[in-house]
Design an enzyme around this catalytic site. Structure first.
Site, PDB file in Angstrom:
ATOM      1  N   LYS A 146      -2.771  -5.944   1.985  1.00 35.15           N
ATOM      2  CA  LYS A 146      -1.655  -5.800   1.032  1.00 35.15           C
ATOM      3  C   LYS A 146      -1.207  -4.339   0.987  1.00 35.15           C
ATOM      4  O   LYS A 146      -0.013  -4.037   1.082  1.00 35.15           O
ATOM      5  CB  LYS A 146      -2.082  -6.232  -0.366  1.00 35.15           C
ATOM      6  CG  LYS A 146      -1.095  -5.858  -1.477  1.00 35.15           C
ATOM      7  CD  LYS A 146      -1.536  -6.316  -2.854  1.00 35.15           C
ATOM      8  CE  LYS A 146      -2.412  -5.336  -3.557  1.00 35.15           C
ATOM      9  NZ  LYS A 146      -1.698  -4.171  -4.130  1.00 35.15           N
ATOM     10  N   ASN A 147      -2.161  -3.420   0.894  1.00 39.04           N
ATOM     11  CA  ASN A 147      -1.810  -2.013   0.685  1.00 39.04           C
ATOM     12  C   ASN A 147      -1.390  -1.297   1.958  1.00 39.04           C
ATOM     13  O   ASN A 147      -1.097  -0.106   1.926  1.00 39.04           O
ATOM     14  CB  ASN A 147      -2.954  -1.295  -0.028  1.00 39.04           C
ATOM     15  CG  ASN A 147      -3.104  -1.808  -1.453  1.00 39.04           C
ATOM     16  OD1 ASN A 147      -2.223  -2.483  -1.956  1.00 39.04           O
ATOM     17  ND2 ASN A 147      -4.218  -1.500  -2.078  1.00 39.04           N
ATOM     18  N   CYS A 191      -0.105   0.300 -16.013  1.00 40.46           N
ATOM     19  CA  CYS A 191      -0.613  -1.070 -15.893  1.00 40.46           C
ATOM     20  C   CYS A 191      -2.023  -1.086 -16.476  1.00 40.46           C
ATOM     21  O   CYS A 191      -2.483  -0.125 -17.077  1.00 40.46           O
ATOM     22  CB  CYS A 191      -0.611  -1.497 -14.429  1.00 40.46           C
ATOM     23  SG  CYS A 191      -1.767  -0.542 -13.461  1.00 40.46           S
ATOM     24  N   ARG A 213      -0.709   5.579 -14.191  1.00 43.22           N
ATOM     25  CA  ARG A 213      -0.081   5.515 -12.857  1.00 43.22           C
ATOM     26  C   ARG A 213       1.150   6.427 -12.747  1.00 43.22           C
ATOM     27  O   ARG A 213       2.266   5.994 -12.482  1.00 43.22           O
ATOM     28  CB  ARG A 213       0.311   4.080 -12.512  1.00 43.22           C
ATOM     29  CG  ARG A 213      -0.733   3.021 -12.756  1.00 43.22           C
ATOM     30  CD  ARG A 213      -1.992   3.122 -11.941  1.00 43.22           C
ATOM     31  NE  ARG A 213      -1.832   2.894 -10.534  1.00 43.22           N
ATOM     32  CZ  ARG A 213      -1.825   1.697  -9.961  1.00 43.22           C
ATOM     33  NH1 ARG A 213      -1.929   0.630 -10.705  1.00 43.22           N
ATOM     34  NH2 ARG A 213      -1.686   1.562  -8.648  1.00 43.22           N
ATOM     35  N   ASP A 242     -10.893  -0.176  -5.724  1.00 45.04           N
ATOM     36  CA  ASP A 242     -10.471  -1.585  -5.797  1.00 45.04           C
ATOM     37  C   ASP A 242     -11.648  -2.545  -5.706  1.00 45.04           C
ATOM     38  O   ASP A 242     -11.505  -3.734  -5.999  1.00 45.04           O
ATOM     39  CB  ASP A 242      -9.466  -1.904  -4.686  1.00 45.04           C
ATOM     40  CG  ASP A 242      -8.128  -1.247  -4.970  1.00 45.04           C
ATOM     41  OD1 ASP A 242      -7.295  -1.192  -4.060  1.00 45.04           O
ATOM     42  OD2 ASP A 242      -7.930  -0.771  -6.102  1.00 45.04           O
ATOM     43  N   ARG A 296      -1.468 -11.893  -6.480  1.00 44.46           N
ATOM     44  CA  ARG A 296      -0.752 -10.714  -5.965  1.00 44.46           C
ATOM     45  C   ARG A 296      -1.521 -10.057  -4.829  1.00 44.46           C
ATOM     46  O   ARG A 296      -0.947  -9.345  -4.007  1.00 44.46           O
ATOM     47  CB  ARG A 296      -0.542  -9.699  -7.098  1.00 44.46           C
ATOM     48  CG  ARG A 296       0.424 -10.148  -8.172  1.00 44.46           C
ATOM     49  CD  ARG A 296       0.705  -9.016  -9.140  1.00 44.46           C
ATOM     50  NE  ARG A 296       1.026  -7.800  -8.394  1.00 44.46           N
ATOM     51  CZ  ARG A 296       0.824  -6.571  -8.883  1.00 44.46           C
ATOM     52  NH1 ARG A 296       0.325  -6.397 -10.088  1.00 44.46           N
ATOM     53  NH2 ARG A 296       1.139  -5.515  -8.160  1.00 44.46           N
TER      54      ARG A 296
HETATM   55  C1  EPZ Z   1      -2.977   2.722  -4.315  1.00 38.05           C
HETATM   56  O1  EPZ Z   1      -2.410   2.904  -5.589  1.00 38.05           O
HETATM   57  C2  EPZ Z   1      -3.266   1.228  -4.195  1.00 38.05           C
HETATM   58  N1  EPZ Z   1      -2.005   0.474  -4.276  1.00 38.05           N
HETATM   59  C3  EPZ Z   1      -4.217   0.799  -5.317  1.00 38.05           C
HETATM   60  O2  EPZ Z   1      -4.506  -0.584  -5.128  1.00 38.05           O
HETATM   61  C4  EPZ Z   1      -5.504   1.617  -5.178  1.00 38.05           C
HETATM   62  O3  EPZ Z   1      -6.372   1.286  -6.244  1.00 38.05           O
HETATM   63  C5  EPZ Z   1      -5.189   3.119  -5.212  1.00 38.05           C
HETATM   64  O4  EPZ Z   1      -4.211   3.439  -4.205  1.00 38.05           O
HETATM   65  C6  EPZ Z   1      -6.416   3.977  -4.979  1.00 38.05           C
HETATM   66  O5  EPZ Z   1      -6.980   3.652  -3.737  1.00 38.05           O
HETATM   67  C7  EPZ Z   1      -1.221   0.445  -3.186  1.00 38.05           C
HETATM   68  O6  EPZ Z   1      -1.494   1.047  -2.157  1.00 38.05           O
HETATM   69  C8  EPZ Z   1       0.036  -0.385  -3.304  1.00 38.05           C
HETATM   70  P1  EPZ Z   1      -3.148   6.722  -6.226  1.00 38.05           P
HETATM   71  P2  EPZ Z   1      -1.718   4.312  -5.960  1.00 38.05           P
HETATM   72  O7  EPZ Z   1      -1.808   7.358  -6.245  1.00 38.05           O
HETATM   73  O8  EPZ Z   1      -1.179   4.948  -4.745  1.00 38.05           O
HETATM   74  C9  EPZ Z   1      -3.265   9.768  -9.863  1.00 38.05           C
HETATM   75  C10 EPZ Z   1      -4.696  -2.846  -5.757  1.00 38.05           C
HETATM   76  O9  EPZ Z   1      -5.326  -3.537  -6.574  1.00 38.05           O
HETATM   77  N2  EPZ Z   1      -1.867  10.099  -9.521  1.00 38.05           N
HETATM   78  O10 EPZ Z   1      -3.991   6.894  -5.017  1.00 38.05           O
HETATM   79  O11 EPZ Z   1      -0.790   4.085  -7.100  1.00 38.05           O
HETATM   80  C11 EPZ Z   1      -3.425   8.343 -10.391  1.00 38.05           C
HETATM   81  O12 EPZ Z   1      -3.164   8.294 -11.775  1.00 38.05           O
HETATM   82  C12 EPZ Z   1      -4.128  -1.510  -6.171  1.00 38.05           C
HETATM   83  O13 EPZ Z   1      -4.472  -3.188  -4.568  1.00 38.05           O
HETATM   84  C13 EPZ Z   1      -1.199  11.078 -10.240  1.00 38.05           C
HETATM   85  O14 EPZ Z   1      -1.746  11.661 -11.173  1.00 38.05           O
HETATM   86  O15 EPZ Z   1      -2.956   5.153  -6.473  1.00 38.05           O
HETATM   87  C14 EPZ Z   1      -4.862   8.040 -10.053  1.00 38.05           C
HETATM   88  O16 EPZ Z   1      -5.691   8.576 -11.065  1.00 38.05           O
HETATM   89  C15 EPZ Z   1      -4.610  -1.090  -7.553  1.00 38.05           C
HETATM   90  N3  EPZ Z   1       0.084  11.380  -9.900  1.00 38.05           N
HETATM   91  C16 EPZ Z   1      -5.107   8.827  -8.757  1.00 38.05           C
HETATM   92  O17 EPZ Z   1      -4.042   9.781  -8.664  1.00 38.05           O
HETATM   93  C17 EPZ Z   1       0.733  10.762  -8.864  1.00 38.05           C
HETATM   94  O18 EPZ Z   1       1.910  11.103  -8.581  1.00 38.05           O
HETATM   95  C18 EPZ Z   1      -5.080   7.969  -7.484  1.00 38.05           C
HETATM   96  O19 EPZ Z   1      -3.928   7.148  -7.554  1.00 38.05           O
HETATM   97  C19 EPZ Z   1       0.033   9.766  -8.133  1.00 38.05           C
HETATM   98  C20 EPZ Z   1      -1.266   9.463  -8.479  1.00 38.05           C
END
Ligand code: EPZ
Length: 418
Positions: A22-23, A117, A122, A305, A397
């Protein structure tokens, strides 16, 4: 909302074929907006989020076709809409991934803020600052991220923290920027590497995929390609952990073991026998799992995850486990539902301390997100009696044919539409 009804106590045995991640497929679908000729994507998982992304691309004006093997061809050559509406973005955070491609290809993009969420706030500040480093003018107003740039230029940006979609958004934009871009502190997840490989097959010039520094030489245009999406390591590991929890024997096909090295080693630490082969692995357990400690971290660390599944394993393990969530600030909400299933668990900030019990006890529980939902169903597998897991649309999803696969492995499970 539908529910899944599980009668606990069954042992899972059998083989599972995993489809695309998915990701990986979500950013790759968004990357098709960078090309002006059709791009075909294979090994696509049958998921609600894929349908949502296809609807979004269609709403922007792209032409999509799907064949009987679920290969999706996207033709984004026409003049596209560059405003992604809230109605579509609010249901799926990954919609933010159209921001970089639309901006790079059309010089303008407006994407509704995705909102928080169940697992955290996020934010997207890193996406914005990364695009500003490429010369974009980006503002956030009226609930939209609004970006404009006549032509993006190569720049340098170091992410404040490792962000998967942040890395992906800025990487896609850099592919068409004029000049060289250097991105540091990038995500190294296999799904980011798969996106980079797809972009390279479209003619992008990217070095360093899978490492923390990415160097991109912008090109004038990207050409058609056919890309097969990498297997979903999170779905594959979910079945492996379910085998260890139920003391069964499950073989997973279609996932690279190298994408799960630390997870498979953790399963070995619980006493399970784990064998790996080219495109998969086998998990066998004939005794109660031993307790292990887990800390979630960006790849190659233990994936956040899989944290709910690690908690499910700890809930029935022999001993005390310490599970530390280092990525999302609210991902432990799921623990309260596991306590309703009889887990002896308590959380303190980023830490959950869990004393394993022989068997969980059935109870009605509610899903809050994709992975928590899967974790609760696994909990029902090792609970006495019948467990109702509600709001299972969350699971759809991220997990194709979830209850069908569990049934094929011997689980006594059925879906009841709500
Ligand atoms: C991706 O989300 C995945 N989703 C998530 O999978 C996964 O849990 C996550 O990466 C971590 O591996 C997709 O790829 C579609 P991050 P993402 O940006 O990119 C902070 C699932 O169930 N952050 O890596 O949104 C954030 O708050 C989903 O498949 C900022 O502060 O996660 C978090 O604490 C859930 N500012 C950390 O970074 C930003 O601009 C990592 O988040 C971006 C992120």
């Amino acid at each position: 909302m539908a529910k899944i009804v599980i009668t606990g106590g069954e042992v899972l045995n059998g083989e599972v074929q995993i489809s695309g991640a998915k990701n990986a497929v979500l950013p790759i679908l968004c990357a098709t907006l960078l090309a002006d000729r059709p791009i075909s994507i294979g090994n696509v998982p049958h998921l609600h989020d894929v349908t949502t992304t296809m609807e979004l691309l269609g709403a922007l004006g792209a032409q999509l076709t799907v064949d009987e093997k679920l290969t999706i061809t996207v033709d984004a050559g026409a003049q596209l809409q560059t405003v992604a509406p809230y109605e579509l973005v609010k249901t799926m955070r990954a919609s933010i991934l159209v921001l970089g491609p639309l901006l790079a290809k059309h010089g303008h993009a407006e994407v509704s803020l995705p909102g928080g969420c169940a697992i955290g706030s996020r934010p997207v500040d890193q996406h914005i600052r990364g695009l500003q480093a490429l010369g974009a003018d980006v503002v956030v107003e009226n609930g939209f991220v609004k970006a404009r740039a006549d032509r993006l230029r190569g720049g340098r940006y170091a992410f404040d923290m490792v962000t998967v979609t942040g890395t992906e958004n800025v990487l896609m934009a850099a592919a068409l920027a004029r000049g060289t871009t250097v991105l540091e502190n990038c995500a190294e997840e296999p799904e980011v590497v798969d996106l980079a490989n797809c972009l390279i097959s479209m003619g992008a010039k990217i070095e360093g995929a899978g490492a923390s520094t990415l160097t991109v030489e912008g090109v004038g245009r990207l050409h058609p390609t056919t890309h097969r999406v990498v297997g979903d390591r999170i779905v594959g590991a979910t079945w492996g952990i379910a085998a260890a929890m139920t003391r069964g024997d499950v073989t997973v096909h279609g996932v690279a073991p190298a994408h799960l090295q630390l997870v498979l080693n953790k399963l070995r630490d619980t006493g399970a026998v784990v064998e790996t082969f080219d495109e998969g692995f086998r998990v066998r357990a004939d005794a109660r799992p031993k307790a292990v400690n887990v800390s979630t971290l960006p790849f190659p660390g233990f994936p956040t995850d899989l944290q709910p599944m690690a908690i499910g394993l700890a809930a029935v393990a022999d001993g005390m486990s310490l599970i530390t969530e280092n990525v999302f600030e609210a991902r432990f909400r799921f623990v309260e539902e596991m306590v309703r299933l009889g887990a002896d668990a308590r959380t303190d900030g980023h830490h959950a301390v869990i004393r394993g019990v022989e068997q969980l006890s059935s109870a009605p529980v509610w899903c809050s997100d994709i992975r928590a939902g899967a974790g609760l169903v696994l909990g029902g597998l090792v609970a006495d009696g019948v467990t109702d897991v509600h709001d299972v649309e969350h699971i759809d999803r991220g997990y194709p044919r979830f209850e069908e696969i569990l049934r094929s492995l011997g689980g006594e499970i059925e879906r009841v539409s709500g």
